[in-house]
Write a protein that holds these residues in place. Structure first.
Motif, PDB file in Angstrom:
ATOM      1  N   UNK A 158       1.201  -1.445   0.008  1.00  0.00           N
ATOM      2  CA  UNK A 158      -0.089  -0.050   0.232  1.00  0.00           C
ATOM      3  C   UNK A 158       0.741   1.386   0.192  1.00  0.00           C
ATOM      4  N   UNK A 159       2.404   1.516   1.119  1.00  0.00           N
ATOM      5  CA  UNK A 159       2.823   2.207   0.776  1.00  0.00           C
ATOM      6  C   UNK A 159       3.609   2.376   0.514  1.00  0.00           C
ATOM      7  N   UNK A 160       4.098   1.439  -1.309  1.00  0.00           N
ATOM      8  CA  UNK A 160       5.149   1.308  -2.038  1.00  0.00           C
ATOM      9  C   UNK A 160       6.351   1.426  -0.908  1.00  0.00           C
ATOM     10  N   UNK A 161       6.605   0.472  -0.114  1.00  0.00           N
ATOM     11  CA  UNK A 161       7.774   0.454   0.948  1.00  0.00           C
ATOM     12  C   UNK A 161       8.806  -0.594  -0.456  1.00  0.00           C
ATOM     13  N   UNK A 162      10.024  -0.384  -0.457  1.00  0.00           N
ATOM     14  CA  UNK A 162      11.096  -1.017  -0.390  1.00  0.00           C
ATOM     15  C   UNK A 162      12.077  -1.143   0.213  1.00  0.00           C
ATOM     16  N   UNK A 163      12.121  -2.214   0.999  1.00  0.00           N
ATOM     17  CA  UNK A 163      13.352  -2.117   2.280  1.00  0.00           C
ATOM     18  C   UNK A 163      14.284  -2.665   1.697  1.00  0.00           C
ATOM     19  N   UNK A 164      14.329  -3.301   0.394  1.00  0.00           N
ATOM     20  CA  UNK A 164      15.440  -3.595   0.127  1.00  0.00           C
ATOM     21  C   UNK A 164      16.794  -3.156  -0.556  1.00  0.00           C
ATOM     22  N   UNK A 165      16.174  -1.664  -0.130  1.00  0.00           N
ATOM     23  CA  UNK A 165      17.138  -0.378  -1.278  1.00  0.00           C
ATOM     24  C   UNK A 165      18.637  -0.449  -0.162  1.00  0.00           C
ATOM     25  N   UNK A 166      18.442  -0.710   0.210  1.00  0.00           N
ATOM     26  CA  UNK A 166      19.187  -0.379   2.227  1.00  0.00           C
ATOM     27  C   UNK A 166      20.607  -1.807   1.633  1.00  0.00           C
ATOM     28  N   UNK A 167      19.979  -2.661   0.569  1.00  0.00           N
ATOM     29  CA  UNK A 167      20.535  -3.489   0.828  1.00  0.00           C
ATOM     30  C   UNK A 167      21.040  -4.904   1.853  1.00  0.00           C
ATOM     31  N   UNK A 168      21.778  -5.376   1.521  1.00  0.00           N
ATOM     32  CA  UNK A 168      22.490  -6.611   2.029  1.00  0.00           C
ATOM     33  C   UNK A 168      22.957  -6.165   3.935  1.00  0.00           C
ATOM     34  N   UNK A 169      23.591  -4.912   3.415  1.00  0.00           N
ATOM     35  CA  UNK A 169      24.582  -4.760   4.615  1.00  0.00           C
ATOM     36  C   UNK A 169      23.550  -3.906   5.485  1.00  0.00           C
ATOM     37  N   UNK A 170      22.425  -3.837   5.405  1.00  0.00           N
ATOM     38  CA  UNK A 170      21.421  -3.520   6.273  1.00  0.00           C
ATOM     39  C   UNK A 170      21.252  -4.394   7.760  1.00  0.00           C
ATOM     40  N   UNK A 171      21.398  -3.846   8.596  1.00  0.00           N
ATOM     41  CA  UNK A 171      22.058  -4.490   9.925  1.00  0.00           C
ATOM     42  C   UNK A 171      20.633  -4.875  10.604  1.00  0.00           C
ATOM     43  N   UNK A 172      21.039  -7.066  10.775  1.00  0.00           N
ATOM     44  CA  UNK A 172      20.022  -7.734  10.901  1.00  0.00           C
ATOM     45  C   UNK A 172      21.250  -8.784  12.141  1.00  0.00           C
ATOM     46  N   UNK A 173      20.264  -9.238  13.230  1.00  0.00           N
ATOM     47  CA  UNK A 173      20.561 -10.154  14.438  1.00  0.00           C
ATOM     48  C   UNK A 173      21.274 -11.386  13.663  1.00  0.00           C
ATOM     49  N   UNK A 174      20.195 -12.242  13.190  1.00  0.00           N
ATOM     50  CA  UNK A 174      20.721 -13.062  12.187  1.00  0.00           C
ATOM     51  C   UNK A 174      20.869 -13.659  13.969  1.00  0.00           C
ATOM     52  N   UNK A 175      20.371 -14.505  14.747  1.00  0.00           N
ATOM     53  CA  UNK A 175      20.550 -14.898  16.204  1.00  0.00           C
ATOM     54  C   UNK A 175      19.917 -15.920  15.655  1.00  0.00           C
ATOM     55  N   UNK A 176      18.840 -16.644  14.954  1.00  0.00           N
ATOM     56  CA  UNK A 176      18.624 -17.886  14.656  1.00  0.00           C
ATOM     57  C   UNK A 176      16.975 -18.241  16.085  1.00  0.00           C
ATOM     58  N   UNK A 177      16.212 -19.450  16.046  1.00  0.00           N
ATOM     59  CA  UNK A 177      15.931 -19.330  16.639  1.00  0.00           C
ATOM     60  C   UNK A 177      15.844 -19.663  18.032  1.00  0.00           C
TER      61      UNK A 177
END
Length: 288
Positions: free
Chosen positions: A119-138
Motif C-alpha cells: 500500500x505504501x510502496x515501501x522498498x526494504x531492499x533498497x538498504x542493501x544486504x548490509x542492513x543491520x540484522x540480528x541473524x541469531x536464529x530461533x
C-alpha cells in the motif's frame, strides 16, 4: 443488597478527523477515533491491553499546529483539534518506518505487513544486504514457546506484559544499546534458567511472531500451519474458579494454541501457564 459501583459517563470530545466531525469519549486517543470511524491506520507496537509505548511510529498522523507527526495510538483527542491521517507527510513517514523495520527484521509472520508494504510502496531492499540484522536464529530451549529474535522489532510489548503492566515477573528486559539492543532474560541465558513462569502473556502481545507457541513453530517448520483451516472456540478454563476465558485454536481436530479474549473483564487477554499451555488432556481425546 450489594451496591454496584458505576463509572460516571464521560463527556464527548469534538474535533475534526480528515475534514469530518468526530466525537469520542474524553480520554480516547486519535487511534480510538480512527477505529470508530472505520479508518485503517497501521499499527505494530500498539496493544489494546497495554499502555502505548510509541516505539514503532507506524501509526503517525498529522495534527494541525503540531511541529512533528503524532503517534495516533497515544495522542489523546482534544476539543477542536484537526487531524489528518492520510497526508503525503504521514504516508511518507509510514513508508520509511516500514522499510527500516522490514530491512532489519524478518516480518514474514507479522499480520498485514505485506499488505502495508504494498500500500505504501515501501522498498526494504533498497538498504542493501548490509542492513543491520540480528541473524541469531530461533532459540528453542523449552517445550512451550520459542524465541526468534530475528523477527523482533523492539516494540517492548513483551517487556511490559511480563513486567509492571501485567505479570510482574520481570523475567525479560532489553539488553544492549543501539544496534546491539535485544530482548533478553537475565544474563542472556536459557529461558529455563530465568525467572519466567511460562504464562505466555508475552506471546499474546507479540505483534511479529518473535515469540510463538512451540506447537505453532513446529507446524510452520513442517509447512502444516494453516490459519485458514483453523476454527476458534471460546470456553471457560476448567483448572480453577477464577473463570478465565480461553479461545481454542483448532486445526485438523487438534488444539494448536490457546489465546484469551482481550475484552474479557477477568483476563484482559492474560492467562497462567495452565490455561495457556495445559490443554494436552483435551488433545489426547481429540478436540471437536
Amino acid at each position: 443488597m450489594t451496591a454496584v459501583p458505576l463509572n460516571p459517563p464521560r463527556r464527548l470530545v469534538e474535533f475534526t478527523l480528515d475534514g469530518e466531525p468526530a466525537r469520542v469519549p474524553e480520554g480516547s486517543t486519535i487511534l480510538d477515533a480512527c477505529d470508530a470511524a472505520g479508518k485503517d491506520v497501521p499499527t505494530l507496537c500498539y496493544g489494546d491491553t497495554l499502555t502505548p509505548k510509541n516505539a514503532c511510529r507506524v501509526c503517525v498522523v498529522e495534527v494541525e499546529g503540531s511541529r512533528t507527526l503524532a503517534p495516533a495510538c497515544s495522542r489523546k483527542a482534544e476539543p477542536g483539534m484537526e487531524v489528518r491521517t492520510d497526508t503525503e507527510r504521514a504516508r511518507h513517514s509510514r513508508k520509511i518506518v516500514l522499510e527500516l523495520l522490514a530491512s532489519a527484521a524478518d516480518l514474514s509472520t507479522t499480520p498485514r505487513v505485506a499488505e502495508w508494504i504494498k500500500e505504501y510502496e515501501a522498498k526494504p531492499d533498497r538498504f542493501g544486504e548490509d542492513a543491520a540484522t540480528l541473524n541469531d536464529g530461533p532459540k528453542v530451549d523449552n517445550d512451550l514457546y520459542v524465541r526468534d529474535l530475528d523477527k523482533c522489532i523492539l516494540c517492548y510489548k513483551c517487556v511490559d506484559a511480563c513486567g509492571e503492566q501485567w505479570q510482574n515477573t520481570f523475567a525479560i528486559s532489553v539488553a544492549g544499546r543501539g544496534f546491539d539492543a535485544r530482548i533478553s532474560v537475565e544474563h542472556d541465558g536459557p529461558l529455563t534458567e530465568s525467572a519466567c513462569v511460562y504464562c505466555g502473556n508475552c506471546i499474546e502481545v507479540c505483534p511479529t511472531g518473535a515469540l510463538s507457541f512451540k506447537s505453532e513453530f513446529d507446524m510452520r517448520q513442517a509447512g502444516t500451519w494453516d490459519e485458514e483451516r483453523q476454527t476458534e472456540t471460546t470456553t471457560v478454563c476448567a483448572y480453577c474458579g477464577v473463570g478465565c476465558n480461553l479461545t481454542l485454536h483448532v486445526q485438523d481436530n487438534e488444539i494448536v494454541k490457546v489465546t484469551s479474549p482481550h475484552d474479557n473483564p477477568v483476563t484482559h487477554g492474560n492467562l497462567c501457564i495452565k490455561g495457556r499451555f495445559g490443554y494436552q488432556h483435551v488433545s489426547s481425546g481429540k478436540a471437536t
